[in-house]
Scaffold this active site. Structure first.
Site, short mmCIF file in Angstrom:
data_model
loop_
_atom_site.label_atom_id
_atom_site.label_comp_id
_atom_site.label_asym_id
_atom_site.label_seq_id
_atom_site.Cartn_x
_atom_site.Cartn_y
_atom_site.Cartn_z
N THR A 99 -6.67 11.95 13.52
CA THR A 99 -7.39 10.68 13.43
C THR A 99 -6.65 9.65 12.58
O THR A 99 -6.96 8.47 12.64
CB THR A 99 -8.78 10.87 12.80
OG1 THR A 99 -8.60 11.31 11.44
CG2 THR A 99 -9.63 11.84 13.59
N HIS B 249 0.34 -8.89 4.97
CA HIS B 249 -0.68 -9.22 3.98
C HIS B 249 -0.86 -8.17 2.89
O HIS B 249 -1.27 -8.50 1.77
CB HIS B 249 -2.04 -9.44 4.66
CG HIS B 249 -2.06 -10.64 5.54
ND1 HIS B 249 -3.21 -11.08 6.14
CD2 HIS B 249 -1.08 -11.50 5.92
CE1 HIS B 249 -2.94 -12.16 6.86
NE2 HIS B 249 -1.65 -12.42 6.75
N HIS C 142 -0.94 -13.48 -0.95
CA HIS C 142 -1.20 -12.04 -0.83
C HIS C 142 -0.63 -11.25 -2.01
O HIS C 142 -1.13 -10.18 -2.33
CB HIS C 142 -0.61 -11.50 0.47
CG HIS C 142 -1.08 -12.25 1.68
ND1 HIS C 142 -2.38 -12.21 2.11
CD2 HIS C 142 -0.41 -13.07 2.53
CE1 HIS C 142 -2.49 -12.98 3.18
NE2 HIS C 142 -1.32 -13.50 3.46
#
Length: 138
Positions: free
Chosen positions: A65, A96, A131
């Site tokens: 996953t 970012h 950022h």
């Protein structure tokens, strides 16, 4: 590619890792090397250590996953691992978040999509600017 790029997976990500290795042909493979069951944290930690030791390097982790690898890798100070589900997310985690590890859900992503995510991750640079202060708070 001049920067070192490390790749590792557990057994659920082994097939995808093998395909990505064949396509890119320049990754430093840290295992696993079979479908035999292994513990994903062992490979997440191994890759994290290498990324941290090799300034400017990147890592790619693959499990079923992607969640387990993400959790395990992000336990290491200095690792910013992002789980992706699209090329756009792969771009944004570099731009970012200055992610240095890409995490792929091997059981839930098509081979071509994974390849495109990896390419975007490698090709994208951190924007810094607004950022930078956010990443420094991590």
């Amino acid at each position: 590619m001049n920067k070192k790029i490390f790749i590792a997976s557990d057994h659920a990500g082994y097939e995808m890792k093998t395909k990505l290795n064949k396509y890119f042909n320049s990754f430093i493979d840290l295992g696993t090397n079979s479908f035999e069951s292994v513990d994903y944290p062992d490979f997440a930690h191994k890759l994290s250590i290498e990324v941290l030791k090799n300034e400017g390097s990147l890592g790619i982790l693959i499990c079923g996953t992607g969640v387990g690898m993400s959790i395990a890798a992000n336990r290491s100070k200095g690792i910013r691992a992002g789980l992706v589900n699209s090329v756009e997310v792969a771009r944004l985690i570099r731009q970012h978040n200055d992610a240095n590890v890409l995490v792929i859900p091997g059981r839930f992503m098509k081979d071509e999509d994974a390849k495109n995510c990896v390419q975007m991750f490698i090709d994208t640079q951190f924007e810094a600017g607004r950022h930078k202060k956010r990443v420094e708070k991590i």
